[in-house]
Design a protein around this motif. Sequence first.
Motif, short mmCIF file in Angstrom:
data_model
loop_
_atom_site.label_atom_id
_atom_site.label_comp_id
_atom_site.label_asym_id
_atom_site.label_seq_id
_atom_site.Cartn_x
_atom_site.Cartn_y
_atom_site.Cartn_z
N PRO A 1 -0.32 5.32 -0.88
CA PRO A 1 -1.36 6.22 -1.39
C PRO A 1 -0.85 7.03 -2.57
O PRO A 1 0.31 7.45 -2.58
N CYS B 1 -13.50 6.96 -8.53
CA CYS B 1 -12.42 5.97 -8.55
C CYS B 1 -12.00 5.65 -9.97
O CYS B 1 -10.80 5.63 -10.30
N ASN C 1 -5.04 -0.57 -5.72
CA ASN C 1 -6.02 -0.95 -4.71
C ASN C 1 -6.98 0.20 -4.49
O ASN C 1 -6.67 1.36 -4.78
N ASP D 1 2.13 2.37 3.44
CA ASP D 1 1.21 3.51 3.46
C ASP D 1 1.99 4.82 3.47
O ASP D 1 1.58 5.81 4.07
N THR E 1 0.83 -1.21 0.00
CA THR E 1 0.00 0.00 0.00
C THR E 1 0.86 1.25 0.00
O THR E 1 1.65 1.48 0.92
N GLN F 1 -7.74 6.63 -6.15
CA GLN F 1 -9.19 6.82 -6.00
C GLN F 1 -9.47 8.25 -5.56
O GLN F 1 -8.54 9.05 -5.37
N GLN G 1 -9.55 1.70 -1.38
CA GLN G 1 -9.75 1.56 0.06
C GLN G 1 -11.21 1.79 0.47
O GLN G 1 -11.51 2.63 1.31
N TYR H 1 -13.87 1.48 4.92
CA TYR H 1 -12.83 2.44 5.26
C TYR H 1 -13.29 3.26 6.47
O TYR H 1 -14.04 4.24 6.32
N THR I 1 -2.84 3.10 -3.99
CA THR I 1 -4.23 3.48 -3.75
C THR I 1 -4.56 4.63 -4.69
O THR I 1 -4.06 5.74 -4.53
#
Length: 332
Positions: free
Chosen positions: A19, A55, A97, A255, A17, A46, A99, A126, A44
């Motif tokens: 972002p 998204c 991915n 992350d 992960t 989106q 979330q 989430y 991530t």
Amino acid sequence: MSAARQLLESALVVDATVPWLREYWDETLLRRLHRAGVDCVSLTVQDFPASHAGCLQAIAEFRQVFAAALDDWLCWADSPARIRQAREQGRLAVVINVQDTVPLGQDLERVEAFYAAGVRHMLLAYQGRSFAADGCAEPADAKLSLFGRRLVARMNEVGMLVDLSHTGRSSALEASELSASPVIYSHSGVRALCEHIRNIDEAQIRACVQTDGVIGICGIGAYLGDPQARAPSMFRHIDHIVQTHGPRHVGIGSDYLADMEVVWRHWPGPSDSMPDPSGTQLYEGRAYAPEQHLQLVQLMLEHGYGQSAIHAILGNNFMRVFDAAWQARTNQ
């Protein structure tokens, strides 16, 4: 060459992960990850809060921005074989991915559409409540909805990993029980080491392990119990799972955000869009950076970890669950 560097360079490294926010889309972060030894990153991509149209638009924009890099150092990885091939070619493999499952609405056919767009794992919830599950901040801590139960089965069929980070305890435990494929916590920490709303307890860890799943340790300082997000703190969470369940079920889901404050500067909603009844700051302090991987490997060596265990933690564990999900898809 030091033993730690040699081990890092010989490993297939996965970060489950990272972002990817519109506010700082450029090559810098991806190139940093690649230079630090990462071979595959799950981004991530989106809008926040997540929506169906938002998204898909974000994913399309991301692909457009980086289309030119595909012939050079980047590739989209639509299968585990493509990830391995990208490493051999010296490219950074990218999967996506999302979330939340809110973008699915209550339409199970959208799972396949998101898979086709590149999404390989999706969080059931989430923080708050989705149509499928409760998030980790929901005080009711309910189990899966009827739709959520069908969704887990559909994700198994499509080959999309069921991701339980940010998901409430009861929903996560039920999803682990129902899933026919390994489940993952792409970016979470160990609650026994840091009492944080986003960390998971022993029952959740054990349920994930029983599916042959993987917990990606999150590098956010607040989750590690170390605002400086130092490598020894990251190792402490990894080692807890290794000591209790062996090295097969833990990996890295950093992350990582280079600028933690960007989350709050651009957060579109009120405070209850990311509820935190624990009173802690969800993004307090720093985040474990990709350049710290070398020190992390050194710590594993110093604590007696062998090459097989280190390679498993750095990436082979996540590759195993990617393989399992892909195999489930091809068997349909």
